[in-house]
Design an enzyme around this catalytic site. Structure first.
Site, PDB file in Angstrom:
ATOM      1  N   ARG A  74     -14.500  -6.620  -0.581  1.00 16.09           N
ATOM      2  CA  ARG A  74     -13.952  -6.154   0.690  1.00 16.09           C
ATOM      3  C   ARG A  74     -13.357  -4.747   0.533  1.00 16.09           C
ATOM      4  O   ARG A  74     -12.599  -4.468  -0.389  1.00 16.09           O
ATOM      5  CB  ARG A  74     -12.869  -7.127   1.156  1.00 16.09           C
ATOM      6  CG  ARG A  74     -12.117  -6.684   2.414  1.00 16.09           C
ATOM      7  CD  ARG A  74     -10.760  -6.081   2.100  1.00 16.09           C
ATOM      8  NE  ARG A  74      -9.998  -5.799   3.314  1.00 16.09           N
ATOM      9  CZ  ARG A  74      -8.822  -5.192   3.319  1.00 16.09           C
ATOM     10  NH1 ARG A  74      -8.257  -4.833   2.187  1.00 16.09           N
ATOM     11  NH2 ARG A  74      -8.198  -4.940   4.451  1.00 16.09           N
ATOM     12  N   VAL A  75     -13.723  -3.859   1.437  1.00 18.80           N
ATOM     13  CA  VAL A  75     -13.160  -2.517   1.474  1.00 18.80           C
ATOM     14  C   VAL A  75     -12.320  -2.398   2.739  1.00 18.80           C
ATOM     15  O   VAL A  75     -12.778  -2.723   3.833  1.00 18.80           O
ATOM     16  CB  VAL A  75     -14.273  -1.448   1.480  1.00 18.80           C
ATOM     17  CG1 VAL A  75     -13.675  -0.048   1.543  1.00 18.80           C
ATOM     18  CG2 VAL A  75     -15.171  -1.600   0.253  1.00 18.80           C
ATOM     19  N   GLY A  76     -11.085  -1.966   2.570  1.00 23.14           N
ATOM     20  CA  GLY A  76     -10.196  -1.775   3.713  1.00 23.14           C
ATOM     21  C   GLY A  76     -10.187  -0.325   4.163  1.00 23.14           C
ATOM     22  O   GLY A  76     -11.120   0.437   3.879  1.00 23.14           O
ATOM     23  N   ASP A  77      -9.126   0.055   4.861  1.00 25.61           N
ATOM     24  CA  ASP A  77      -9.091   1.406   5.421  1.00 25.61           C
ATOM     25  C   ASP A  77      -8.643   2.465   4.431  1.00 25.61           C
ATOM     26  O   ASP A  77      -8.927   3.649   4.628  1.00 25.61           O
ATOM     27  CB  ASP A  77      -8.168   1.438   6.643  1.00 25.61           C
ATOM     28  CG  ASP A  77      -6.717   1.098   6.286  1.00 25.61           C
ATOM     29  OD1 ASP A  77      -6.506   0.167   5.464  1.00 25.61           O
ATOM     30  OD2 ASP A  77      -5.802   1.743   6.816  1.00 25.61           O
TER      31      ASP A  77
ATOM     32  N   GLY B 137      -6.160  -3.386   7.417  1.00 31.94           N
ATOM     33  CA  GLY B 137      -7.100  -2.281   7.272  1.00 31.94           C
ATOM     34  C   GLY B 137      -8.251  -2.334   8.248  1.00 31.94           C
ATOM     35  O   GLY B 137      -8.712  -1.299   8.751  1.00 31.94           O
TER      36      GLY B 137
ATOM     37  N   THR C 129       0.867  -1.176   0.000  1.00 29.95           N
ATOM     38  CA  THR C 129       0.000   0.000   0.000  1.00 29.95           C
ATOM     39  C   THR C 129       0.905   1.227   0.000  1.00 29.95           C
ATOM     40  O   THR C 129       1.953   1.227   0.634  1.00 29.95           O
ATOM     41  CB  THR C 129      -0.877  -0.006   1.269  1.00 29.95           C
ATOM     42  OG1 THR C 129      -1.793  -1.085   1.180  1.00 29.95           O
ATOM     43  CG2 THR C 129      -1.633   1.312   1.443  1.00 29.95           C
TER      44      THR C 129
ATOM     45  N   GLY D 108      -1.441  -1.485   6.552  1.00 30.93           N
ATOM     46  CA  GLY D 108      -1.453  -2.636   7.445  1.00 30.93           C
ATOM     47  C   GLY D 108      -2.771  -3.370   7.373  1.00 30.93           C
ATOM     48  O   GLY D 108      -3.400  -3.431   6.312  1.00 30.93           O
TER      49      GLY D 108
END
Lengths: 339, 339
Positions: free
Chosen positions: A235-238, A261, A207, A259
Site C-alpha cells: 500500500r502506498v499512501g499520500d 492518505g 507521520t 492523516g
C-alpha cells in the site's frame, strides 16, 4: 558541506541570534525573513498519556525544529532545512518515520517519503523502501539525481545503493512500542475479518513533515512516514506522492500533510491548496480550511504550511496535531493539542 | 454479468442504434446521453509509417472504442465502459499497456494502471505489477475491494492472487517490436552514459486511457501503461496516480493523460484541470489548454477528457495523439495526427 554547516549552526545556535547569523551570510541581509513549520503527525495523544510522555514528544519536535531553524538562520536553503529537520524526526523513535516506523502486515517496515522544491517545482519521492536510514534524503536524491519523481520498492533500494546513502537492517527501525501497537491492530483486524469494514481511522500517529521558507524566498516541503500499521499489499499512501501529501510552489505556499492518505490522494490535497491560492487568490488559511473542512471528511487529518511571506498555518480536523514553528522574528513554538 | 452484457451488446451493436439500445434499459430513457473518449498515447507515428501500419492502429482504437460504446449504449456504467475499453487496448500488442508493454532496464515488464469513479471520487491504482494480464481490472479491484488507492510491486501481486484475476508469465507481455525499441534505447543510453542528460522525450508511445459518461450521468476515467522503455529503479509515472494521470469528478470532468509522467505528477495535472473547472468556472477546453500549454512544457504530452454534458476534448502538445470518441448522437471518430 551541509554537515559542516549543520555542525557550525548547532554549535552557535544557542548564543547567536538568528539575525546576526543571517547577516553573516552573503545571500541574506538584515531584512531577510525565514520561517519553518514541522509536524509529527495529526492526531491526539492517548487519554492516559503522562506529562512526561508529552514532554518527551515536545522535546523531539523541539530538537528537529532547532535543526531546521539553524540551517535557515545561517543562510541555508529551505531544502537543506527541510531535510535536516525530517532526518532528526526520522531518527527519533517516537515518530512513525525511519526509526520507530510502524509494522506492516509482515512484521516489517516499508518507508515512504517525498520532498519538493518550490523554486523549480522539482520533486522526488520513494515508496516502500526497507533499508534506507533516512528516506527523506533518498527522496531528495530522486529529485536531484534522476529525471523521475517517484521510485518504489526494490528499484528504490538499488538506487539507494548507487547513491551510497546510509543503510540499516530493516529491523533497526523496530521499537517495542510499535510492535505492541501492531499486535493489537492485528488481533482486532483478524477478529473483525473485514477488509472493507475496517475504518480508515484511527491511523497510527506519527507521520512527519516540514515546510520551510529561506531568506532567499525559496519554499521547500517534505514528508516521511512508515505508513499505516499492519498495511498490506505494498500500500502506498499520500506521503511519497507530490501533489497529495507534499507540495511546494514559491508562488503560493508549501504543504505537508498527515492523516488518511487515501483521502489526500483522491483530492490531490496538497496541490489543491496551492491551486486555490493561485486561482482564487485565497490566503493559505482560507485554502487549507476549505480543503480540510469542505473537501475532506472530519477526522481525515491535517496539514502544516507556510506562504511566501512566511506566514505559518496549521489546519487539522483531528483532536490535535504534533507541530511546531520558528521564524526569523524569534518565534519558537511547539504544540500538540487544539490550542 | 458484465461479460454477458458485453456479449449481448457486441452481438447487437452493428444493427441496433444507440438510442434504441439505451431505451431497452430501465436505467435510461430516450433522452439519455452518453459519450466515450479513448487514447492510445500522445505522440506521432514514425515518419516512415506505412498506410497499412496506421490502419492497423486505427483498427485497434476502433475495436476498443466499440467495446466501450457497446457498454454505454446498452445502459452500462461508465466504469464498466472504461474497464472494457482499456482491457481491449491492454490486450492489443500495438499499445504500451499489457501485451505490448515496453521493456524495463532488466528486460522485463512492470505495468501501472488506475481508475477513478467520478460519482464517489473513489479511485484505485496499481504500480509495478508483473503478471496481471489486465492491470486496469486490478486497479478497479483496489478501488472497490480495499480501503486503499494505490498498491505497488509484490504486494499488488499478492492482492491479484487473492482477487483471482487473470495472470500470465511476465514474458507474455513481450513483443519483438518492443524488444527492438529497448535494444535501441539501451545502446543510446549506454553511449550517452548520462542519466541526467537523457531527455525526457521522446518517450515510447502507447500509454492507453479512456473516459466515459454514462446515461446515468456518471463519469469514470482510467489509464494503463508499461511506463518508459528501459526504466530503472521501480520508476512510477503518472498513470497509476489518481490526480496526476487520471481524474474523474461528476461535478466537472474526467481526464486520462499520456506523456512525460513526471510533469503530470509535479502539476497534479489531471486533478488541476478538474479544479480549474470548479473554481474558475472554465470550460474543460479552457482548463485543459491552460494546463497543457501554460503549465506543462511543449511536447510533454496530452490529455483526453469529457465534461458532464458529454463534450469531448483532447489537447496535446505532441505532433499527434492516438485517440477516438463516440457518443449517443452516433459519433464514432478515430484520429491520429493533428487534424
Amino acid at each position: 558541506m551541509r554537515q559542516i554547516l549543520l555542525f557550525f549552526s548547532i554549535l552557535f545556535s544557542s548564543f547567536v541570534s538568528p539575525m546576526s547569523a543571517t547577516a553573516a551570510d552573503p545571500k541574506t541581509d538584515s531584512t531577510s525573513q525565514w520561517a519553518i513549520v514541522l509536524h509529527g503527525g495529526a492526531g491526539a495523544p492517548p487519554a492516559d498519556a503522562t506529562a512526561k510522555q508529552l514532554q518527551v514528544r515536545r522535546d523531539g519536535l523541539s530538537a528537529a525544529l532547532t535543526a531546521g531553524r539553524n540551517v535557515l538562520a545561517t543562510g541555508g536553503s529551505s531544502l537543506d532545512a527541510v531535510e535536516a529537520t525530517i532526518r532528526v524526526l526520522e531518527d527519533n523513535s517516537l515518530f512513525n518515520a525511519g526509526h520507530g516506523a510502524v509494522f506492516n502486515s509482515a512484521g516489517e517496515h516499508e518507508l515512504d517519503a517525498s520532498i519538493m522544491d518550490g523554486r523549480t517545482l522539482a520533486g522526488g519521492g520513494v515508496a516502500g523502501v526497507r533499508t534506507v536510514r533516512n528516506p527523506i534524503t533518498l527522496a531528495r536524491r530522486v529529485m536531484t539525481e534522476t529525471p523521475h519523481v517517484l521510485l518504489s520498492g526494490p528499484g528504490a533500494e538499488t538506487f539507494a545503493t548507487e547513491q551510497n546513502v546510509d543503510r540499516v537492517p530493516n529491523d533497526a527501525f523496530s521499537t517495542e512500542q510499535r510492535r505492541a501497537e501492531w499486535e493489537k491492530v492485528k488481533a482486532k483486524e483478524t477478529a473483525e475479518n473485514a477488509r472493507r469494514d475496517q475504518p480508515a481511522r484511527p491511523w497510527q500517529i506519527g507521520t512527519v513533515g516540514c515546510v520551510a521558507l529561506d531568506a532567499a524566498g525559496n519554499i521547500a516541503a517534505g514528508t516521511s512516514t512508515g505508513g499505516r500499521t499492519n498495511k498490506k499489499y505494498g500500500r502506498v499512501g499520500d506521503s511519497p506522492i507530490i501533489g497529495a501529501g507534499t507540495y511546494a510552489d514559491n508562488a503560493t505556499c508549501g504543504i505537508s500533510a498527515s492523516g488518511v492518505g487515501e483521502q489526500f490522494i483522491r483530492h490531490a490535497a496538497a496541490a489543491q491548496i496551492s491551486l486555490l491560492m493561485q486561482h482564487r487568490e485565497w490566503s493559505l488559511q482560507q485554502a487549507a480550511d476549505y480543503v480540510l473542512k469542505e473537501r475532506l471528511r472530519p477526522g481525515d487529518g491535517g496539514i502544516i504550511g507556510l506562504d511566501r511571506s512566511g506566514k505559518v498555518v496549521w489546519v487539522f480536523t483531528t483532536p490535535g496535531m504534533y507541530r511546531g514553528a520558528a521564524d526569523s522574528s524569534g518565534r519558537f513554538d511547539i504544540r500538540i493539542g487544539n490550542e
